[in-house]
Write a protein that holds these residues in place. Structure first.
Motif, PDB file in Angstrom:
ATOM      1  N   LEU A 194       0.817  -1.206   0.000  1.00  0.00           N
ATOM      2  CA  LEU A 194       0.000   0.000   0.000  1.00  0.00           C
ATOM      3  C   LEU A 194       0.855   1.261   0.000  1.00  0.00           C
ATOM      4  CD1 LEU A 194      -2.777  -1.025   2.535  1.00  0.00           C
ATOM      5  CD2 LEU A 194      -2.717  -1.324   0.061  1.00  0.00           C
ATOM      6  N   ALA A 196       1.549   5.383   0.658  1.00  0.00           N
ATOM      7  CA  ALA A 196       1.287   6.271   1.799  1.00  0.00           C
ATOM      8  C   ALA A 196       0.239   7.317   1.426  1.00  0.00           C
ATOM      9  CB  ALA A 196       2.578   6.956   2.216  1.00  0.00           C
ATOM     10  N   THR A 233       0.233   6.762  13.801  1.00  0.00           N
ATOM     11  CA  THR A 233       0.759   5.573  13.130  1.00  0.00           C
ATOM     12  C   THR A 233       1.314   5.910  11.751  1.00  0.00           C
ATOM     13  OG1 THR A 233      -0.813   4.163  14.320  1.00  0.00           O
ATOM     14  CG2 THR A 233       0.207   3.241  12.358  1.00  0.00           C
ATOM     15  N   GLU A 234       0.660   6.809  11.027  1.00  0.00           N
ATOM     16  CA  GLU A 234       1.162   7.199   9.710  1.00  0.00           C
ATOM     17  C   GLU A 234       2.499   7.932   9.825  1.00  0.00           C
ATOM     18  OE1 GLU A 234       1.635   7.152   5.862  1.00  0.00           O
ATOM     19  OE2 GLU A 234      -0.052   6.147   6.867  1.00  0.00           O
ATOM     20  N   LEU A 237       5.032   5.216  10.173  1.00  0.00           N
ATOM     21  CA  LEU A 237       5.261   4.547   8.897  1.00  0.00           C
ATOM     22  C   LEU A 237       6.156   5.377   7.979  1.00  0.00           C
ATOM     23  CD1 LEU A 237       1.613   3.292   8.399  1.00  0.00           C
ATOM     24  CD2 LEU A 237       3.604   1.787   8.405  1.00  0.00           C
ATOM     25  N   GLN A 262      -3.810  -4.154  14.334  1.00  0.00           N
ATOM     26  CA  GLN A 262      -3.958  -3.180  13.261  1.00  0.00           C
ATOM     27  C   GLN A 262      -2.634  -2.522  12.901  1.00  0.00           C
ATOM     28  OE1 GLN A 262      -7.085  -0.961  15.214  1.00  0.00           O
ATOM     29  NE2 GLN A 262      -8.636  -1.748  13.830  1.00  0.00           N
ATOM     30  N   ILE A 263      -1.862  -2.116  13.910  1.00  0.00           N
ATOM     31  CA  ILE A 263      -0.592  -1.452  13.603  1.00  0.00           C
ATOM     32  C   ILE A 263       0.395  -2.433  12.979  1.00  0.00           C
ATOM     33  CG2 ILE A 263       0.402  -1.770  15.920  1.00  0.00           C
ATOM     34  CD1 ILE A 263       1.745   0.953  15.574  1.00  0.00           C
ATOM     35  N   GLY A 265      -0.439  -4.986  11.099  1.00  0.00           N
ATOM     36  CA  GLY A 265      -0.906  -5.153   9.727  1.00  0.00           C
ATOM     37  C   GLY A 265      -0.542  -3.985   8.837  1.00  0.00           C
ATOM     38  N   ARG A 266      -0.584  -2.778   9.372  1.00  0.00           N
ATOM     39  CA  ARG A 266      -0.264  -1.603   8.555  1.00  0.00           C
ATOM     40  C   ARG A 266       1.209  -1.577   8.172  1.00  0.00           C
ATOM     41  NH1 ARG A 266      -3.011   3.847  10.690  1.00  0.00           N
ATOM     42  NH2 ARG A 266      -2.006   4.565   8.764  1.00  0.00           N
ATOM     43  N   ASP A 269       1.555  -4.262   5.477  1.00  0.00           N
ATOM     44  CA  ASP A 269       0.962  -3.792   4.225  1.00  0.00           C
ATOM     45  C   ASP A 269       1.862  -2.778   3.521  1.00  0.00           C
ATOM     46  OD1 ASP A 269      -1.257  -5.363   4.550  1.00  0.00           O
ATOM     47  OD2 ASP A 269      -2.518  -3.777   5.382  1.00  0.00           O
ATOM     48  N   ARG A 270       2.533  -1.934   4.303  1.00  0.00           N
ATOM     49  CA  ARG A 270       3.351  -0.875   3.710  1.00  0.00           C
ATOM     50  C   ARG A 270       4.711  -1.383   3.240  1.00  0.00           C
ATOM     51  NH1 ARG A 270       2.941   4.623   4.747  1.00  0.00           N
ATOM     52  NH2 ARG A 270       0.726   4.100   4.970  1.00  0.00           N
ATOM     53  N   ASP A 544      -8.545   1.079  16.284  1.00  0.00           N
ATOM     54  CA  ASP A 544      -9.137   2.067  15.382  1.00  0.00           C
ATOM     55  C   ASP A 544     -10.352   1.447  14.708  1.00  0.00           C
ATOM     56  OD1 ASP A 544      -9.740   4.117  13.708  1.00  0.00           O
ATOM     57  OD2 ASP A 544      -7.926   3.993  12.489  1.00  0.00           O
TER      58      ASP A 544
END
Length: 725
Positions: A194, A196, A233-234, A237, A262-263, A265-266, A269-270, A544
């Motif tokens: 994914l 940003a 979180t962004e 990342l 969730q974090i 997974g993010r 994903d990134r 979230d």
């Protein structure tokens, strides 16, 4: 090439102090370095040891020196060896116990990489595919698959071993043993996935500050104070992406891996397969393979709970502490390290940037770290409104306003989170006739009723008994149940609200005790169209959920009743963190802010009033002033020594002996004082309040070591907790 290896044998004995010198034979001198792991003869046994230094000569006579039995393939990075030495000194532990924290997973149990039979296509096999060689359809399929991939595990070729051996005999493939990765279930396959998203102005300003700090390589430490839903979180990342682009690596620490999927997974994903996840719920083999990927540089981002701070990454550029306020960053075993302080130390060692993020940061962090702010939610929504409900004249667990709000939510098909920081069905049982209370035989606490299992349980030692039907003292069958836990609240809400379209979910330590069940419960709640999630503080840990419109805190002042100077801080954080789960994303559209109901017996408590106003700055200012006046952290340091023994009277005597030996400038001793009996052991504690931390830590370490070495205190266990939580 040094002739002497200074080795720390990995033994738990507190009185044993290394390192010990070993003579390196010629065959090992070129292979052994600081961090190498050796099997060494020690006290008539063979022990695992870590090389902590090298020397050309020893003070021990040559005829008394012995050689290691053998060297192991894996080793510990030298910077982690140095970090372990600091941990041993900082937390009054031993070098061997601290080294145990940084070893490869399963090292003491002999864990090894797994090797699997692998089929490799040869040039002759490649030619056979295009030539006139006689091949069956199955053989052509195997060779075709190998042409695409080059090599495959034998089990992935689609052929049995006999067929593969026949191909190998013809020279079309080669069968070799290769190291095979034990891939965790959550592991990514492939590269980055994914892209940003765009950042808002607040995020861009924070990231610009971090870019400058990352480029400077001076080990800067910053506190990222952002309201819930502000996009912290962004920031993590994108800061990690900056570090990776420079060829460096990053560690991301989360409070509890099973409750923060969730974090994790993010990041996967990134960044795809460059992410490795380390945590205790993986098998030893999976952890070892992830550790080796980090050590070799195949993975350059490590995500995990507190132990991931020891990830063997080279050229570390970033350490993230997500939800830095969470108490789970404190380790309960010896050494009782705080991963937040260990992360600070490691960032200083290697020049990495430390980013500690939270919506409710600790006063200690606010006092010590440079603060960057994210004051607004990324979706532009306002923070939810918080209403304080007075429970002083209420007998039922839920206020009428809460019951009405939940009923309205069910009719509207929405979602809610209800927090009650007490698990089980009832707090304790008592006999209505004689007053007998059911207590743990090994601990001085009452037993908690867990109705689903038909048991009463001790939440300290795990003792369990069948649900009593009559009193053992007077034989009365009139047994009273006191208090409400998450299990009972779940049942009551399910009876009042539960339908096929509106389910009640529960998340607490009982649910999460089964591997994977906690994360599965969160996924079920996230996918449900509507429903209520009931649970302990686990439900407030950074989740979230974009469609939660209502959050409820039951018995919000329960943490205020703890005899702990952090009680106000924990109460404010608990209310604020749960409030942050409401009114996000879809639930906050069309002007709906989300709603939070806080039930309390102390509606005038400052921590609750300030949380209701979302006034973190007001709370932190008042809390820091209070702690400064009382001499609590961050304006002083606390050290706790606990002595325990199964022999009556031994613990307080040992504690008094430790107290007599402690002498440090600016240190005040409190105690010895008794603690409740735990797991059949009597306990006594001393608390040291110190204005000069290094001197106090050293004095306590010397006092405990000297007392533990005395024959009079055999059978007494000594536990030192620096910065107790």
């Amino acid at each position: 090439m040094a002739a002497i290896a200074q080795v720390e044998p990995l033994t738990t004995a507190r009185a044993l102090r290394g390192p010990f010198d070993y003579r390196l034979p010629d065959g090992l001198r070129a292979r052994v370095e600081v961090g190498s792991m050796l099997i060494v003869p020690f006290g008539g046994r063979e022990l695992l040891g870590v090389v902590v230094g090298l020397a050309d000569r020893s003070e021990v006579a040559d005829d008394r020196l012995v050689a290691p039995v053998r060297a192991l393939e894996l080793g510990v990075p030298p910077d982690l060896v140095a970090l372990s030495e600091w941990i041993a000194d900082e937390y009054c532990s031993t070098r061997a116990r601290a080294l145990g924290l940084v070893l490869p997973p399963g090292a003491s149990a002999g864990a090894r990489p797994r090797r699997a039979l692998t089929a490799v296509l040869t040039d002759q096999g490649r030619a056979a595919l295009t030539g006139a060689a006689r091949l069956t359809d199955g053989q052509r399929s195997v060779l075709g698959a190998l042409r695409q991939r080059g090599e495959l595990p034998a089990t992935a070729t689609g052929a049995d071993h006999g067929a593969l051996r026949r191909l190998a005999a013809r020279g079309l493939i080669e069968l070799v043993h290769r190291e095979a990765r034990r891939r965790p279930a959550h592991a990514a396959v492939g590269a980055r996935a994914l892209a940003a998203p765009e950042l808002n102005q607040d995020q861009l300003a924070v990231l610009a500050e971090l870019d400058e700090a990352i480029a400077a390589r001076r080990g800067e430490r910053v506190l990222l104070h952002g309201v819930t839903g502000s996009g912290k979180t962004e920031i993590y990342l994108q800061a990690a992406a900056r570090v990776l682009d420079q060829g460096r690596s990053a560690i991301v620490l989360v409070p509890e891996i099973a409750l923060t999927p969730q974090i994790v997974g993010r990041f996967i994903d990134r960044f795809g397969d460059t992410v490795a996840v380390l945590h205790s719920r993986l098998s030893v083999g999976e952890r070892l393979d992830e550790w080796r990927r980090l050590r070799r540089g195949e993975a350059r981002v490590c995500v995990g709970p507190r132990s991931a701070v020891f990830a063997p990454l080279a050229d570390l550029g970033l350490i993230v502490l997500d939800e830095e306020h969470d108490a789970s960053y404190k380790h309960e075993g010896d050494p009782r390290y705080d991963a937040r302080l260990v992360a600070e130390r490691r960032s200083e060692q290697v020049g990495a940037v430390l980013v500690a993020g939270s919506a409710t940061p600790r006063p200690e962090s606010v006092h010590r770290l440079r603060r960057l702010r994210l004051p607004h939610r990324v979706d532009g929504q306002a923070l939810p409104s918080i209403e304080v409900l007075d429970m002083r004249d209420r007998a039922h667990a839920l206020h009428p306003e809460t019951s009405a709000a939940l009923a309205d939510l069910r009719r509207a098909g929405g979602k809610a989170i209800v927090l009650l920081n007490r698990r089980g069905w009832s707090n304790f049982l008592s006999c209505r006739a004689c007053g007998h209370a059911w207590s743990c035989p090994s601990c001085d606490v009452t037993l908690v009723l867990h109705r689903a299992g038909g048991q009463v349980c001790c939440h300290h030692c795990g003792h369990r008994e069948p649900l009593p039907r009559r009193c053992p003292e007077c034989a009365s069958v009139s047994v009273a149940r006191h208090g409400v836990g998450t299990e009972r609240l779940e049942a009551e809400l399910d009876a009042a609200l539960g339908t096929s379209d509106f389910e009640v979910f529960r998340l607490d330590a009982d649910v999460a005790a089964t591997a994977g069940r906690g994360a599965a419960q969160l996924r079920r709640f996230e996918r449900a169209g509507s429903g209520v999630l009931v649970g302990t503080q686990m439900v407030a840990k950074g989740h979230d959920f974009p469609d939660v419109g209502l959050a409820v805190v039951v018995d919000a002042d329960s943490t205020l009743r703890f005899p702990d100077f952090r009680a106000e801080e924990r109460t404010f954080a608990l209310v604020s963190q749960l409030a942050g789960r409401a009114g996000r994303g879809r639930a906050g559209r069309d002007g709906a802010r989300g709603r939070v109901l806080v039930q309390t017996l102390a509606p005038e408590a400052s921590s609750i009033r300030l949380a209701a106003r979302h006034d973190a700055d007001g709370f932190l200012t008042a809390e820091l002033a209070r702690r400064e006046a009382l001499g609590y952290p961050p304006f002083a340091d606390l050290i706790r020594v606990v002595c325990s023994s199964s022999r009556a009277g031994a613990a307080p005597v040992a504690a008094a002996a430790v107290a007599e030996r402690i002498s440090a400038p600016g240190a005040t001793l409190l105690g010895p004082a008794p603690l409740f009996r735990l797991r059949g052991r009597e306990r006594s504690q001393i608390v040291i309040k110190a204005s000069q931390r290094p001197e106090a830590v050293a004095a306590v370490g010397r006092a405990v070591q000297a007392t533990a070495a005395q024959r009079d205190h055999r059978g007494v266990s000594f536990s030192v907790d620096v910065d107790p939580q």
